[in-house]
Design a protein around this motif. Structure first.
Motif, PDB file in Angstrom:
ATOM      1  N   VAL A 197       0.857  -1.180   0.000  1.00 25.74           N
ATOM      2  CA  VAL A 197       0.000   0.000   0.000  1.00 25.74           C
ATOM      3  C   VAL A 197       0.897   1.235   0.000  1.00 25.74           C
ATOM      4  O   VAL A 197       1.814   1.334   0.829  1.00 25.74           O
ATOM      5  N   CYS A 198       0.653   2.112  -0.953  1.00 24.47           N
ATOM      6  CA  CYS A 198       1.416   3.365  -1.030  1.00 24.47           C
ATOM      7  C   CYS A 198       0.415   4.519  -1.071  1.00 24.47           C
ATOM      8  O   CYS A 198      -0.389   4.614  -1.994  1.00 24.47           O
ATOM      9  N   ALA A 199       0.486   5.373  -0.043  1.00 26.25           N
ATOM     10  CA  ALA A 199      -0.425   6.535   0.037  1.00 26.25           C
ATOM     11  C   ALA A 199       0.392   7.810  -0.139  1.00 26.25           C
ATOM     12  O   ALA A 199       1.318   8.073   0.636  1.00 26.25           O
ATOM     13  N   LEU A 200       0.038   8.569  -1.167  1.00 23.15           N
ATOM     14  CA  LEU A 200       0.731   9.840  -1.453  1.00 23.15           C
ATOM     15  C   LEU A 200      -0.175  10.998  -1.051  1.00 23.15           C
ATOM     16  O   LEU A 200      -1.381  10.976  -1.308  1.00 23.15           O
ATOM     17  N   GLU A 201       0.407  12.003  -0.444  1.00 25.43           N
ATOM     18  CA  GLU A 201      -0.289  13.264  -0.180  1.00 25.43           C
ATOM     19  C   GLU A 201       0.581  14.388  -0.723  1.00 25.43           C
ATOM     20  O   GLU A 201       1.728  14.541  -0.323  1.00 25.43           O
ATOM     21  N   VAL A 202       0.015  15.175  -1.640  1.00 20.45           N
ATOM     22  CA  VAL A 202       0.783  16.226  -2.308  1.00 20.45           C
ATOM     23  C   VAL A 202       0.083  17.557  -2.093  1.00 20.45           C
ATOM     24  O   VAL A 202      -1.100  17.712  -2.415  1.00 20.45           O
ATOM     25  N   MET A 203       0.798  18.519  -1.532  1.00 21.06           N
ATOM     26  CA  MET A 203       0.249  19.861  -1.338  1.00 21.06           C
ATOM     27  C   MET A 203       0.273  20.598  -2.683  1.00 21.06           C
ATOM     28  O   MET A 203       1.318  20.688  -3.333  1.00 21.06           O
TER      29      MET A 203
END
Length: 493
Positions: free
Chosen positions: A465-471
């Motif tokens: 599982v890879c969760a990305l959060e990008v501002m």
């Protein structure tokens, strides 16, 4: 001292007449005879409406009759402030007269009204003067309205002349220039077109078929919209004598009954914008050509370098795959002239280039959000690494596994945030690697160095599982458009 009041009334300059209860004229003074243009013997002992007849249905008759009846019935005085009562002239004609009258009752010893004394004043001249004053006032009001309309027309004319876009008004079926603003005159390079037909003033425009288009608009009443149409102009000064590219509309003008009377020509010169886009397209093509050449050179150098390294074929294959992913991302951005690319296109292209058709093995769920080209490139490399690992070791290494990719864009206090999750399920059991390779480090680096950007890479037994959060877009929020919002984050380095 004995005073003869009858003689005093006779000498009064004010007109008086005395009538009995039957409205019979029993006495009048000289002033009354003078103002009514009558001799005493002609009207004495005659009833008021016989001596001075009026149409019983007229307003004049009604006003006088009601006033006299009121005095007789109530025994109280009555006044008529203004009454029009025309009287006959000695020559038989009629004079239009306006009067003010006071009716005073004279009572008998028993208190009954025996006589009515009428004091009447001819106010015709005053009434005319009042009418003249009213006329003057109305004239002043009309003049002020005319001045206001003139000022408004002048302002509209100034707006017309100073409008940034070109505007002209054509009249009649032959399209005669009635008006043309400064921008239109600059465009065509002529100053003497008003009063001429389009064919006379701009023969080069006629030769390009625009007269037929104007004829059609005038005939049908349907507007014609030209988008980025090239037009050749032969005027005497800039920007004429050149090929221009124009956005414009031929809008018909119609009168109240729907008859077409002319055409408004309105538009903007977009030549410089089109030329800029053409130069930009040329530069992008050149950049794409150079990037492809550079990638080819890098691949050639890598092949020569890895050739001398024992058992380097797997590493070389991985390196080539990464180059191909980078080249595919560049190709996607080049096709859109390096304008923003959607998350869905990036994921579909990158996974498809490595794994093949996604079918139901890789379902996608998320909006058509647009990303800045720099972010799009970084996301391409991360998705490529995840896809490669899934094919080698994870859910895409057998026929049972699936990878679900979903994303969303949410507005926070200062920034929009892209949240993307890669979730593998149904593949072989997963264990965390004993050491991180370049691919894992590339994934953990994330998309940007912007504060708040994070990557959560977990090797769960059921799958990675890879969760990305990008501002994204800090300092301003944008509502999604039909094509999705556009982000503009900065990249490290």
């Amino acid at each position: 001292m004995n005073i003869d009041f009858l003689e005093l009334a006779e000498a009064s300059p004010n007109p008086y007449v005395l009538m009995d209860r039957d409205l019979r004229l029993v006495w009048m003074n000289r002033a009354y005879c003078a103002v009514t243009m009558r001799a005493r013997e002609d009207i004495i002992d005659r009833k008021m409406f016989d001596a001075f007849p009026a149409d019983p249905d007229s307003e004049s008759y009604r006003q006088l009759r009601e006033s006299l009846d009121h005095v007789l019935e109530t025994g109280e005085p009555d006044e008529i402030a203004l009454i029009r009562y025309d009287i006959a002239r000695p020559d038989g004609g009629m004079d239009t007269r306006y009067w003010s009258a006071t009716h005073t009752p004279l009572h008998s010893p028993t208190g009954e009204t025996s006589y009515i004394l009428q004091h009447t004043v001819d106010v015709t001249e005053m009434h005319k003067l009042r009418d003249e004053v009213n006329v003057l006032r109305r004239a002043d009001a009309v003049q002020e309205r005319n001045r206001s309309l003139e000022r408004e027309s002048q302002r509209l004319l100034e707006f017309f002349q100073q409008a940034p876009g070109f505007v002209a008004v054509l009249g009649g079926p032959t399209h005669v220039f009635q008006m043309a603003n400064a921008a239109y005159l600059r465009l065509v390079g002529r100053d003497d077109i008003v009063g001429k037909t389009v064919a006379e003033a701009l023969p080069e425009v006629a030769a390009q078929g625009f007269i037929e288009t104007l004829d059609e608009v005038y005939r049908t009443g349907k507007a014609y919209i030209g988008r980025r149409e090239p037009v050749l102009l032969d005027g005497d000064h800039e920007p004429a004598h050149a090929r221009r590219v124009l956005n414009f509309i031929f809008q018909p003008i119609s009168d109240g009954d729907g008859t077409n009377t002319g055409i408004i020509v309105q538009g903007a010169d977009v030549t410089e914008e089109v030329e800029y886009e053409e130069r930009q397209e040329l530069l992008i093509q050149e950049l794409n050509h150079r990037v492809k050449n550079t990638l080819a050179v890098v691949q050639s150098i890598a092949q020569q370098t890895f050739r001398a390294v024992p058992d380097s074929a797997p590493a070389m294959a991985t390196f080539k795959a990464r180059l191909h992913a980078l080249a595919a991302a560049h190709g996607l951005l080049t096709e859109s002239s390096w304008s923003p690319a959607s998350v869905r296109e990036i994921v579909e292209l990158t996974v498809g280039a490595t794994f093949g058709p996604l079918d139901d093995r890789v379902p996608l769920d998320g909006p058509d959000f647009l990303l800045n080209p720099e972010v799009a490139l970084a996301l391409t490399m991360i998705v490529h690494e995840l896809t490669t690992n899934a094919i080698k070791y994870g859910a895409l290494s057998d026929d049972a596994g699936r990878v679900h990719i979903d994303w969303s864009v949410n507005a926070r206090e200062d920034c929009d945030v892209l949240s993307l999750t890669w979730r593998e399920r149904g593949g072989p059991p997963v264990a965390a690697p004993s050491s991180e390779g370049f691919g894992t480090r590339l994934i953990r680096t994330g998309i940007t160095s912007k504060r708040g950007t994070a990557v959560d890479l977990r090797f769960e037994p059921e799958g990675v599982v890879c969760a990305l959060e990008v501002m994204l877009e800090c300092g301003a929020h944008h509502e999604p458009s039909a094509e999705g919002p556009i982000s503009s984050p900065s990249m490290p380095g």
